[in-house]
Design a protein around this motif. Structure first.
Motif, mmCIF file in Angstrom:
data_model
loop_
_atom_site.group_PDB
_atom_site.id
_atom_site.type_symbol
_atom_site.label_atom_id
_atom_site.label_comp_id
_atom_site.label_asym_id
_atom_site.label_seq_id
_atom_site.Cartn_x
_atom_site.Cartn_y
_atom_site.Cartn_z
ATOM 1 N N HIS A 131 0.820 -1.211 0.000
ATOM 2 C CA HIS A 131 0.000 0.000 0.000
ATOM 3 C C HIS A 131 0.858 1.267 0.000
ATOM 4 C CE1 HIS A 131 -4.234 1.216 0.434
ATOM 5 N NE2 HIS A 131 -3.701 2.356 0.849
ATOM 6 N N ALA A 132 2.169 1.043 0.238
ATOM 7 C CA ALA A 132 3.148 2.144 0.268
ATOM 8 C C ALA A 132 2.830 3.194 1.326
ATOM 9 C CB ALA A 132 3.283 2.771 -1.114
ATOM 10 N N VAL A 133 2.433 2.729 2.500
ATOM 11 C CA VAL A 133 2.223 3.684 3.603
ATOM 12 C C VAL A 133 3.581 4.161 4.106
ATOM 13 C CG1 VAL A 133 -0.004 2.767 4.366
ATOM 14 C CG2 VAL A 133 2.098 1.780 5.299
ATOM 15 N N LYS A 134 3.598 5.283 4.793
ATOM 16 C CA LYS A 134 4.853 5.851 5.300
ATOM 17 C C LYS A 134 5.108 5.429 6.743
ATOM 18 C CE LYS A 134 5.190 8.259 1.516
ATOM 19 N NZ LYS A 134 6.037 7.713 0.446
ATOM 20 N N VAL A 135 4.037 4.998 7.413
ATOM 21 C CA VAL A 135 4.140 4.584 8.816
ATOM 22 C C VAL A 135 3.333 3.308 8.990
ATOM 23 C CG1 VAL A 135 3.578 5.208 11.208
ATOM 24 C CG2 VAL A 135 4.297 6.992 9.613
ATOM 25 N N SER A 136 3.917 2.346 9.685
ATOM 26 C CA SER A 136 3.132 1.173 10.083
ATOM 27 C C SER A 136 3.450 0.909 11.546
ATOM 28 C CB SER A 136 3.436 -0.029 9.187
ATOM 29 O OG SER A 136 2.487 -1.048 9.438
ATOM 30 N N GLY A 137 3.297 -0.329 12.006
ATOM 31 C CA GLY A 137 3.592 -0.537 13.416
ATOM 32 C C GLY A 137 2.998 -1.811 13.959
ATOM 33 N N ALA A 138 2.703 -1.792 15.250
ATOM 34 C CA ALA A 138 2.162 -2.968 15.927
ATOM 35 C C ALA A 138 0.971 -2.557 16.778
ATOM 36 C CB ALA A 138 3.237 -3.585 16.824
ATOM 37 N N THR A 139 0.050 -3.500 16.940
ATOM 38 C CA THR A 139 -1.167 -3.251 17.724
ATOM 39 C C THR A 139 -1.417 -4.412 18.665
ATOM 40 O OG1 THR A 139 -2.180 -2.107 15.819
ATOM 41 C CG2 THR A 139 -3.673 -2.853 17.559
ATOM 42 N N VAL A 140 -1.730 -4.107 19.922
ATOM 43 C CA VAL A 140 -2.240 -5.131 20.833
ATOM 44 C C VAL A 140 -3.722 -4.831 21.032
ATOM 45 C CG1 VAL A 140 -2.094 -6.209 23.103
ATOM 46 C CG2 VAL A 140 -0.028 -5.306 22.022
ATOM 47 N N HIS A 141 -4.544 -5.860 20.838
ATOM 48 C CA HIS A 141 -5.992 -5.641 20.934
ATOM 49 C C HIS A 141 -6.687 -6.821 21.599
ATOM 50 C CE1 HIS A 141 -6.969 -8.484 17.605
ATOM 51 N NE2 HIS A 141 -5.759 -8.164 17.202
ATOM 52 N N PHE A 142 -7.867 -6.554 22.150
ATOM 53 C CA PHE A 142 -8.681 -7.661 22.647
ATOM 54 C C PHE A 142 -9.193 -8.452 21.453
ATOM 55 C CE2 PHE A 142 -8.921 -4.911 26.414
ATOM 56 C CZ PHE A 142 -8.620 -5.851 27.394
ATOM 57 N N VAL A 143 -9.418 -9.738 21.681
ATOM 58 C CA VAL A 143 -9.913 -10.586 20.602
ATOM 59 C C VAL A 143 -11.432 -10.614 20.658
ATOM 60 C CG1 VAL A 143 -9.922 -12.947 19.677
ATOM 61 C CG2 VAL A 143 -7.818 -11.981 20.639
ATOM 62 N N ASP A 144 -12.050 -10.373 19.515
ATOM 63 C CA ASP A 144 -13.499 -10.566 19.404
ATOM 64 C C ASP A 144 -13.759 -11.542 18.248
ATOM 65 O OD1 ASP A 144 -13.224 -9.112 17.093
ATOM 66 O OD2 ASP A 144 -14.371 -7.375 17.769
ATOM 67 N N GLU A 145 -14.998 -11.627 17.810
ATOM 68 C CA GLU A 145 -15.316 -12.649 16.805
ATOM 69 C C GLU A 145 -14.763 -12.328 15.415
ATOM 70 O OE1 GLU A 145 -18.165 -9.595 17.283
ATOM 71 O OE2 GLU A 145 -17.553 -11.115 18.739
ATOM 72 N N GLY A 146 -14.323 -11.099 15.208
ATOM 73 C CA GLY A 146 -13.790 -10.729 13.889
ATOM 74 C C GLY A 146 -12.310 -11.079 13.760
ATOM 75 N N HIS A 178 7.949 -6.647 20.781
ATOM 76 C CA HIS A 178 8.521 -7.269 21.985
ATOM 77 C C HIS A 178 8.449 -6.359 23.201
ATOM 78 C CE1 HIS A 178 10.978 -10.127 19.198
ATOM 79 N NE2 HIS A 178 9.695 -10.449 19.288
ATOM 80 N N LYS A 179 8.307 -5.057 22.964
ATOM 81 C CA LYS A 179 8.119 -4.126 24.093
ATOM 82 C C LYS A 179 6.638 -3.965 24.393
ATOM 83 C CE LYS A 179 12.111 -1.414 22.710
ATOM 84 N NZ LYS A 179 12.416 -0.296 21.827
ATOM 85 N N LEU A 180 5.857 -3.882 23.301
ATOM 86 C CA LEU A 180 4.432 -3.540 23.432
ATOM 87 C C LEU A 180 3.610 -4.634 24.128
ATOM 88 C CD1 LEU A 180 2.943 -0.990 22.347
ATOM 89 C CD2 LEU A 180 2.135 -2.416 20.449
ATOM 90 N N TYR A 181 3.896 -5.888 23.784
ATOM 91 C CA TYR A 181 3.053 -6.969 24.331
ATOM 92 C C TYR A 181 3.210 -7.060 25.861
ATOM 93 C CZ TYR A 181 -0.148 -10.760 23.019
ATOM 94 O OH TYR A 181 -1.267 -11.553 22.821
ATOM 95 N N PRO A 182 4.464 -7.109 26.365
ATOM 96 C CA PRO A 182 4.605 -7.112 27.821
ATOM 97 C C PRO A 182 3.964 -5.882 28.484
ATOM 98 C CG PRO A 182 6.679 -7.732 26.792
ATOM 99 C CD PRO A 182 5.773 -7.268 25.690
ATOM 100 N N GLN A 183 4.092 -4.734 27.821
ATOM 101 C CA GLN A 183 3.511 -3.495 28.370
ATOM 102 C C GLN A 183 1.991 -3.623 28.521
ATOM 103 O OE1 GLN A 183 5.124 -0.416 25.817
ATOM 104 N NE2 GLN A 183 3.813 1.114 26.793
ATOM 105 N N ALA A 184 1.339 -4.167 27.499
ATOM 106 C CA ALA A 184 -0.126 -4.327 27.541
ATOM 107 C C ALA A 184 -0.521 -5.343 28.614
ATOM 108 C CB ALA A 184 -0.631 -4.786 26.171
ATOM 109 N N ILE A 185 0.239 -6.421 28.696
ATOM 110 C CA ILE A 185 -0.074 -7.454 29.698
ATOM 111 C C ILE A 185 0.101 -6.869 31.102
ATOM 112 C CG2 ILE A 185 0.681 -9.691 30.634
ATOM 113 C CD1 ILE A 185 1.469 -10.407 27.672
ATOM 114 N N LYS A 186 1.125 -6.053 31.265
ATOM 115 C CA LYS A 186 1.364 -5.408 32.572
ATOM 116 C C LYS A 186 0.143 -4.573 32.980
ATOM 117 C CE LYS A 186 4.978 -2.626 34.785
ATOM 118 N NZ LYS A 186 4.414 -1.471 35.442
ATOM 119 N N LEU A 187 -0.345 -3.763 32.040
ATOM 120 C CA LEU A 187 -1.496 -2.897 32.351
ATOM 121 C C LEU A 187 -2.709 -3.738 32.760
ATOM 122 C CD1 LEU A 187 -1.219 -0.270 29.475
ATOM 123 C CD2 LEU A 187 -0.868 0.152 31.923
#
Ligand code: GRF
Length: 203
Positions: A131-146, A178-187
């Protein structure tokens, strides 16, 4: 002493996010403990990682059971046996069905290698490059049916360079994962997350 949150981690492969979570637990950076690692794939390297840390493992092969519900009931049974309070999907390559969801509604999270809601599903990094975006990244989210549609807990942005390949972008994103997942679990383990509809508030 703080009560540790029992985590159940579901993996299908390499397990580098699992490793980041194990390390964060063992160093005391997060008040949690990986109580069981479950894989649908007997070859998953994540299982080896768990064994190195003396964490119980289970292989539940969907091809060896009658149907998806039976498969997921087996997962639920293992999670309950280990008193799991939060299920963390970490490179788990199967769509979560109603059985697993019903037992762990609001108690199951996932990490995705893109800034959702952009580029859900497989190959988030390749989708971002295509898609040639200029920024991407990582997301931690709750799981739902989608598929990668649940309420977003945390995100980290990374730049996309002109000369990026899928490998180079994946590596840059993974470092953040690797930083984000532990951070979310901590919260979550510290009880600092409130979900109101789609909105996840840190209190
Ligand atoms: C990660 O990029 C994660 O975001 C995605 O699958 C990959 C798993 O990598 N869901 P690993 O198995 O944790 O190394």
């Amino acid at each position: 002493m703080t009560q540790l949150t029992n985590l159940g981690v579901l993996v299908s492969g390499r397990g580098s996010n699992l490793q980041a979570v194990i390390d964060a637990c063992e160093s005391g950076r997060i008040p949690a403990k990986v109580s069981i690692v479950i894989s649908n794939n007997p070859q998953a390297y994540g299982l080896e990682r768990a064994k190195k840390h003396k964490i119980p493992t289970a292989i539940i092969d969907p091809n060896q059971v009658k149907d998806k519900n039976t498969y997921e009931l087996e997962i639920v049974k293992n999670l309950k046996q280990h008193a799991v309070q939060l299920v963390c999907l970490a490179g788990y390559m199967r769509i979560v069905g109603p059985v697993l969801l019903e037992h762990f509604t609001g108690k199951m999270i996932n990490i995705h290698p893109a800034l959702l809601p952009s580029f859900p599903g497989l190959h988030g990094q390749k989708q971002a490059l295509d898609h040639a975006v200029k920024v991407s990244g990582a997301t931690v989210h709750f799981v739902d049916e989608g598929c990668d549609t649940g309420p977003i807990i945390l995100q980290a942005a990374v730049p996309v360079m002109d000369n990026d390949t899928e490998e180079s972008l994946s590596a840059r994103i993974l470092e953040q994962e690797h930083k984000l997942y532990p951070q979310a679990i901590k919260l979550i383990a510290e009880g600092k997350i409130r979900v109101e509809g789609r909105k996840v508030r840190v209190i």
